[in-house]
Design an enzyme around this catalytic site. Structure first.
Site, PDB file in Angstrom:
ATOM      1  N   ASP A  99      -9.584  -2.678 -23.771  1.00  0.00           N
ATOM      2  CA  ASP A  99      -9.028  -2.632 -22.118  1.00  0.00           C
ATOM      3  C   ASP A  99      -7.129  -3.493 -22.302  1.00  0.00           C
ATOM      4  O   ASP A  99      -7.213  -4.961 -21.910  1.00  0.00           O
ATOM      5  CB  ASP A  99      -9.756  -3.757 -21.509  1.00  0.00           C
ATOM      6  N   CYS A 136      -2.098  -8.467   7.269  1.00  0.00           N
ATOM      7  CA  CYS A 136      -2.057  -7.760   5.392  1.00  0.00           C
ATOM      8  C   CYS A 136      -3.391  -7.030   6.123  1.00  0.00           C
ATOM      9  O   CYS A 136      -3.865  -7.931   5.883  1.00  0.00           O
ATOM     10  CB  CYS A 136      -1.761  -8.600   4.385  1.00  0.00           C
ATOM     11  N   CYS A 139       0.920  -0.777   0.017  1.00  0.00           N
ATOM     12  CA  CYS A 139      -0.188  -0.659  -0.065  1.00  0.00           C
ATOM     13  C   CYS A 139       0.613   0.984   0.278  1.00  0.00           C
ATOM     14  O   CYS A 139       2.060   1.455   0.471  1.00  0.00           O
ATOM     15  CB  CYS A 139      -0.982  -0.280   0.910  1.00  0.00           C
ATOM     16  N   TYR A 184      -8.103  -7.428 -26.424  1.00  0.00           N
ATOM     17  CA  TYR A 184      -8.303  -7.725 -25.231  1.00  0.00           C
ATOM     18  C   TYR A 184      -8.641  -8.440 -23.679  1.00  0.00           C
ATOM     19  O   TYR A 184      -8.785  -7.593 -22.816  1.00  0.00           O
ATOM     20  CB  TYR A 184      -7.153  -6.563 -24.503  1.00  0.00           C
ATOM     21  N   CYS A 223      -5.573   1.253 -17.261  1.00  0.00           N
ATOM     22  CA  CYS A 223      -5.014   1.333 -15.895  1.00  0.00           C
ATOM     23  C   CYS A 223      -3.288   2.302 -15.620  1.00  0.00           C
ATOM     24  O   CYS A 223      -2.774   2.341 -14.618  1.00  0.00           O
ATOM     25  CB  CYS A 223      -4.681   0.046 -15.417  1.00  0.00           C
TER      26      CYS A 223
END
Ligand SMILES: C[S@@+](CC[C@H](N)C(=O)[O-])C[C@H]1O[C@@H](n2cnc3c(N)ncnc32)[C@H](O)[C@@H]1O
Length: 451
Positions: A380, A160, A83, A314, A407
């Site tokens: 994508d 976690c 993170c 994709y 992304c």
């Protein structure tokens, strides 16, 4: 620059943050890029890189931490690479992400309006897939995540907050098991050692787990078999166990050979009224709950007609295409991973959807050799975006609409500029937060041809 800054120490204030989550301060009118910092941090740093236009600093001490840092949820946070912004309240995370991406888009597409990022309902325990690396402490291997900013150091994890409360128990059990064997963790410098990763995938809707032990060779096969038996006995939630062999130097949890030791060999997820089967090598959005939100947004934004033919390029396990199938005449899904395509076909059967067709193919070849046209092309692609040939061939297909899911803002903006040159305009730019507590941002962009 006539002054030498490199290797010297300075105190600076961080004023803003830029994509992908790099703090920015000023030193003698030079911009300093500072990883692991936030607006409002006051830090001592060492300049580690000096360019003509800017400097890069590494924090050696926080003099005063930003008022944005209000949460201490995880004891591993300061070291762990899992993170990056877990210490910021979620609403502030969203504001920072919005600011980052608006500033980034301004440099490429200054006139475009960006919609407000869609946040999640579940900030913790959202990941359905985690790859834990093995590290070595003297004679004992242990599982953890890579130290922030380091490819070769693994910090041991006791807890976690990313996947599921069961996950740390699986890690602990694995550590305990390998403590009493002579196997060692993979060494990133000497490329020796057997134990590389423990990949844990979870169906968020069925609460079942698929575990893959990734090793450099299978010489200790009987040990791995015994481990799988003991692990599955201890955790009946684990319904598949794979041994993956990756002898390559390249640092990945994927491997050439994959052996199913026990269980059914796939997971099942449910998104809305659709079921999805997922094989161990197949891509599936890592945040299941938010994947439903992402796909619902794609459906809304695409604004499809019952007569439309769409390409889902994709396509992975066919999720987007299957999600849209009932709103259109026909879907053609293209994906190069044959295991994903098998899943996609299975998923069509599972959901009794008959107006979809899936082919295991490279996108650029499909576009070159398949004569069919589409009313809407959905892409994508992986982080690298569209390769020039794929982009050119999408333009040659001349679709009225393109939905670009991405992304990676860098490759997205690069590709959008190319589409813009060819007469496409952007009628919707919709960010969706798929990865709370990290800087990642998912985008849906709708492009329409101006005729
Ligand atoms: C970001 S994932 C998208 C998956 C899917 N749309 C979903 O939402 O689950 C990208 C996919 O592209 C596939 N891929 C990468 N390069 C490709 C290529 N040149 N041709 C076809 N598929 C490719 C990968 O195997 C991966 O499944």
């Amino acid at each position: 620059l006539s002054i030498t800054y490199k290797n010297n120490f300075y105190n600076i204030h961080i004023d803003k943050i830029i994509y992908p989550g790099i703090g920015i301060g000023v030193l003698d009118h030079f911009q300093v890029e500072v990883p692991n910092s936030l607006p409002g941090d006051h830090v001592t740093l060492k300049i580690i890189k000096q360019y003509k236009t800017h400097l890069v600093g590494k924090i050696t001490q926080y003099i005063q931490k930003s008022p944005l840092r209000t949460q201490e949820l995880c004891t591993h946070f300061n070291d762990c690479g899992g993170c990056q912004i877990l210490d910021i309240a979620y609403q502030d995370q969203l504001l920072l992400k919005q600011n980052c991406l608006e500033a980034y888009f301004k440099d490429y597409l200054p006139n475009e309006k960006i919609s407000k990022i869609i946040g999640v309902n579940h900030v913790l325990f959202y990941r359905n897939k985690m790859e834990f690396a093995f590290g070595q402490n003297e004679n004992t291997p242990y599982l953890g995540l890579k130290k922030r900013g380091h490819f070769d150091q693994v910090i041991p994890l006791e807890d976690c907050l990313l996947q599921d409360p069961l996950t740390p128990h699986i890690l602990k059990f694995t550590n305990q098991y390998f403590k009493s064997h002579t196997l060692t963790a993979w060494n990133y410098h000497t490329h020796t050692g057997e134990l590389r990763y423990l990949s844990i995938r979870q169906s968020k809707t069925q609460s079942e787990f698929m575990v893959s032990l990734v090793c450099s060779n299978d010489k200790a096969l009987s040990i791995y078999k015994e481990f799988s038996q003991q692990l599955m006995q201890e955790f009946p939630q684990i319904t598949s166990f794979f041994l993956v062999i990756n002898p390559e130097i390249g640092d990945t949890a994927q491997g050439k050979t994959l052996k199913l030791f026990s269980g059914k060999g796939y997971l099942q997820e449910i998104l809305g009224d659709l079921k999805f089967q997922i094989s161990p090598t197949a891509f599936f959005q890592t945040n299941t709950k938010q994947a439903y939100v992402l796909y619902s947004q794609i459906l809304k934004i695409a604004d499809l007609k019952p007569t439309d033919i769409i390409f889902d390029l994709y396509c992975g396990t066919g999720t987007i295409g299957l999600f849209l199938a009932k709103s259109v005449a026909n879907v053609i899904g293209i994906e190069e991973n044959p295991a994903s395509i098998e899943d996609a076909k299975q998923n069509a059967l599972l959901n009794q959807i008959t107006n979809v067709e899936f082919e295991a193919q490279n996108v650029k070849n499909f576009l070159k050799f398949d004569p069919r046209q589409a009313d809407c092309i959905i892409v994508d692609p992986p982080r690298d975006g569209l390769i020039p040939k794929a982009l050119k061939r999408i333009i040659e297909k001349n679709p009225k609409k393109i939905i670009y899911v991405s992304c990676n803002l860098k490759t997205l903006c690069r590709d959008l500029l190319e589409f813009q040159k060819e007469g496409y305009q952007f009628s919707m730019i919709q960010p969706v937060d798929m990865f709370p507590n990290t800087w990642h941002i998912e985008m849906i962009v709708k492009l329409e041809k101006i005729s």
